[in-house]
Design a protein around this motif. Structure first.
Motif, PDB file in Angstrom:
ATOM      1  N   ILE A 218     -10.199   5.700   5.815  1.00 17.96           N
ATOM      2  CA  ILE A 218      -8.786   5.687   5.425  1.00 17.96           C
ATOM      3  C   ILE A 218      -8.484   4.264   4.973  1.00 17.96           C
ATOM      4  CG2 ILE A 218      -6.404   5.980   6.200  1.00 17.96           C
ATOM      5  CD1 ILE A 218      -7.450   7.917   8.334  1.00 17.96           C
TER       6      ILE A 218
ATOM      7  N   GLN B  79      -6.506   1.492   1.743  1.00 14.75           N
ATOM      8  CA  GLN B  79      -5.584   1.260   0.629  1.00 14.75           C
ATOM      9  C   GLN B  79      -6.352   0.607  -0.511  1.00 14.75           C
ATOM     10  OE1 GLN B  79      -2.266  -1.295   1.578  1.00 14.75           O
ATOM     11  NE2 GLN B  79      -1.685  -1.564  -0.567  1.00 14.75           N
TER      12      GLN B  79
ATOM     13  N   VAL C  24      -3.137   5.175  -1.179  1.00 14.29           N
ATOM     14  CA  VAL C  24      -3.808   5.357   0.106  1.00 14.29           C
ATOM     15  C   VAL C  24      -4.819   6.478  -0.057  1.00 14.29           C
ATOM     16  CG1 VAL C  24      -3.530   6.024   2.517  1.00 14.29           C
ATOM     17  CG2 VAL C  24      -1.818   4.567   1.421  1.00 14.29           C
TER      18      VAL C  24
ATOM     19  N   ILE D 240      -7.692   8.995   1.824  1.00 18.98           N
ATOM     20  CA  ILE D 240      -8.108   9.609   3.090  1.00 18.98           C
ATOM     21  C   ILE D 240      -9.353  10.444   2.837  1.00 18.98           C
ATOM     22  CG2 ILE D 240      -7.452  11.173   4.962  1.00 18.98           C
ATOM     23  CD1 ILE D 240      -4.530  10.535   4.327  1.00 18.98           C
TER      24      ILE D 240
ATOM     25  N   LEU E 168      -6.182  10.363  11.626  1.00 15.60           N
ATOM     26  CA  LEU E 168      -4.896  10.025  11.029  1.00 15.60           C
ATOM     27  C   LEU E 168      -3.981   9.397  12.070  1.00 15.60           C
ATOM     28  CD1 LEU E 168      -4.102  13.240   8.912  1.00 15.60           C
ATOM     29  CD2 LEU E 168      -5.454  11.257   8.256  1.00 15.60           C
TER      30      LEU E 168
ATOM     31  N   LEU F 218      -1.687   4.174   8.295  1.00 13.44           N
ATOM     32  CA  LEU F 218      -0.762   5.314   8.277  1.00 13.44           C
ATOM     33  C   LEU F 218       0.382   5.119   9.265  1.00 13.44           C
ATOM     34  CD1 LEU F 218      -3.203   8.341   7.918  1.00 13.44           C
ATOM     35  CD2 LEU F 218      -1.972   7.099   6.133  1.00 13.44           C
ATOM     36  N   ASN F 219       0.097   4.518  10.402  1.00 16.63           N
ATOM     37  CA  ASN F 219       1.161   4.262  11.368  1.00 16.63           C
ATOM     38  C   ASN F 219       2.141   3.218  10.859  1.00 16.63           C
ATOM     39  OD1 ASN F 219       0.879   5.600  14.275  1.00 16.63           O
ATOM     40  ND2 ASN F 219      -1.188   5.306  13.461  1.00 16.63           N
TER      41      ASN F 219
ATOM     42  N   LEU G  40       2.889   2.871   7.635  1.00 16.10           N
ATOM     43  CA  LEU G  40       3.680   3.540   6.600  1.00 16.10           C
ATOM     44  C   LEU G  40       4.622   4.592   7.181  1.00 16.10           C
ATOM     45  CD1 LEU G  40       0.908   4.085   3.884  1.00 16.10           C
ATOM     46  CD2 LEU G  40       2.770   2.408   3.829  1.00 16.10           C
TER      47      LEU G  40
ATOM     48  N   LEU H  30       4.695   8.848  12.877  1.00 14.17           N
ATOM     49  CA  LEU H  30       3.485   9.658  12.737  1.00 14.17           C
ATOM     50  C   LEU H  30       3.042  10.299  14.055  1.00 14.17           C
ATOM     51  CD1 LEU H  30       1.234  10.532  10.729  1.00 14.17           C
ATOM     52  CD2 LEU H  30      -0.040   8.515  11.455  1.00 14.17           C
TER      53      LEU H  30
ATOM     54  N   TRP I 191       2.578  18.282   4.921  1.00 19.42           N
ATOM     55  CA  TRP I 191       2.777  16.833   5.050  1.00 19.42           C
ATOM     56  C   TRP I 191       2.342  16.125   3.769  1.00 19.42           C
ATOM     57  CZ3 TRP I 191      -0.694  12.555   6.384  1.00 19.42           C
ATOM     58  CH2 TRP I 191      -0.029  11.447   6.912  1.00 19.42           C
TER      59      TRP I 191
END
Length: 473
Positions: free
Chosen positions: A242, A244, A249, A251, A260, A266-267, A269, A273, A307
């Protein structure tokens, strides 16, 4: 040849890689402490621990062995209840369950013991809430959960002195684990070196089926999967990153829901989550179920599908050296019908990073809060500037034959002021796009009403302090 450690023994077997691990444990190795229950990953009676290298440490995760293909055990350490027993006494986890009255008939007890021992091995802090979360995939039918909750509280107190480093040595010294665990890291390293060039593909003369976690496939058709030609993708390093790159982003297709949940990017962004992902199945299933599996399964109520649709994600499909990129919303042609050839494998998912003013929200309603399929689920990504909506993506599940991207509703919102009238009118547009049916999860009328309420919930949650947003109902 499939090779792995089963408790303290090295296993080498040519049995079909598509049979479930539960059957191998019980019928080939006669370790009958692991119980056969629902065979759908719901009850947790067949829970085992699966150890694998992760970020230079041996990580153990609970998984329901009724849904784990034997091929996914390759190169890993599988721990059953027999592998947690001490020779002369109960472990603190077992003792807590006994003394707090957490076991009556005993059928579910082994699963709770395994899950709670996995909690003791976790790198997460030893808190009561983390202990409760660890058993969210275990169901007890006769004891009553308060006694089990008391056992969790007691175990958490006993783990208070567990060090962040050298936890296994501490757990062995305090009799949470049997002594053989001290040699497992070295044995696992040796096994990994031996297996570096080996494969467990079960071809059987047919085109192989790509399988990640298998949490849907082994519920739907376990006997067919047992003899199927399988290409095992679970845990492949190239498919589990995962990251950038520029404004996007990425995955990997084999990332699990747990990956995730624990991804710092991700957390960052999506601060909520953990709240969203705790609504997706249970800890053992989140440890197994992959992003690609959720998307390719094409369930009209797939949580990760909904999602990612609201993030306007795109997918990369690969066949040999050829690959193509496709908007996720165009992957679904009809019920369980995909814009994908049998040879293509979903390789990755990507989405543009939300802007600084973007807000995202996910809602789900099901008969049970956890470990259940949605009646309706929906997600929203919204960006605003100067009181106007500048970007909108809306998705919904349980209201169409496919995971639905609401293109008309999304387009309607753009350029409109963020007011109650705009939201009410958007609902009217959305009602023309959805087409729910009546089934065991609710009537069509109920689902239309539920979607409306969840759509309101997006805005009430994200813009509760908006001064010009009056009550919606």
């Amino acid at each position: 040849m499939i090779r792995f450690l089963l408790n303290d023994r090295l296993i080498a077997t040519n049995e079909p890689s598509g049979q479930v691990l539960l059957d191998f444990i019980r019928y080939s190795r006669h370790l009958t402490g692991t119980k056969t229950g629902c065979r759908e990953g719901d009850c947790g009676a067949c829970t085992v621990l699966v150890g694998d290298w992760h970020e230079n440490r041996l990580r153990y995760q609970s998984m329901t062995s009724c849904l784990v293909p034997l091929g996914n055990a390759h190169g890993r350490h599988i721990v059953t209840i027999e592998g947690l027993n001490l020779s002369d006494s109960l472990s603190p986890v077992q003792q807590a369950m006994v003394e707090e009255g957490g076991s009556q008939c005993g059928f579910c007890t082994v699963g709770f013991i395994v899950s709670l021992t996995g909690y003791s091995l976790s790198a997460k802090p030893a808190t009561y809430q983390n202990g409760i979360t660890a058993i969210d995939g275990n169901i007890c039918r006769c004891t009553g959960y308060k006694s089990i909750e008391r056992a969790v509280a007691r175990i958490s107190r006993e783990l208070a002195e567990r060090p962040a480093d050298g936890a296994v040595d501490w757990l062995i010294g305090n009799r949470f684990l049997p002594p053989y665990f001290a040699q497992i890291p070295q044995r696992m390293l040796a096994l990994q070196e031996q297996l570096a060039a080996e494969s467990v593909e079960h071809q059987n003369g047919h085109t192989p089926i790509p399988v990640g976690g298998g949490t849907d496939l082994f519920v739907q058709k376990p006997e067919a999967m047992r003899q199927a030609a399988i290409h095992h993708l679970y845990g492949k390093p190239a498919l589990t990153s995962i990251y950038q790159a520029g404004d996007y982003v990425y995955i990997g297709a084999s990332c699990t829901a747990d990956d995730l949940l624990n991804a710092p990017l991700l957390n960052q962004l999506f601060p909520k989550l953990p709240d969203y992902l705790k609504l997706i199945s249970s800890t053992p299933i989140r440890n197994m179920g992959t992003v690609a599996g959720n998307l390719i399964n094409a369930s009209p109520i797939g949580d990760l599908s909904i999602w990612l649709l609201a993030l306007d994600a795109q997918v990369v499909l690969r066949s040999g050296t050829k690959q193509r990129t496709l908007p996720l919303r165009k992957l679904y042609r009809g019920y369980k019908t995909l814009d994908k050839t049998p040879e293509e494998v979903l390789e990755s998912v990507s989405f543009r990073m939300p802007g600084a003013q973007a807000k995202f929200h996910f809602e789900k309603v099901s008969k049970r809060t956890y470990l259940d399929i949605a009646s309706v689920n929906t997600a929203l990504l919204l960006e605003t500037s100067g009181g106007l909506i500048t970007l909108a993506h809306v998705s919904a599940g349980g209201v169409a034959p496919v995971p639905l991207y609401l293109s008309l509703t999304s387009a309607f919102l753009v350029g409109k002021p963020l007011t109650a009238d705009t939201i009410r009118n958007a609902i009217k547009v959305a009602q023309t796009e959805i087409a729910p049916i009546s089934d065991v999860r609710g009537s069509a009328t109920y689902k239309r009403l539920l979607f409306r309420q969840l759509f309101y919930a997006h805005f009430l949650t994200l813009f509760s302090t908006q001064p010009d947003l009056p009550p919606l109902v």
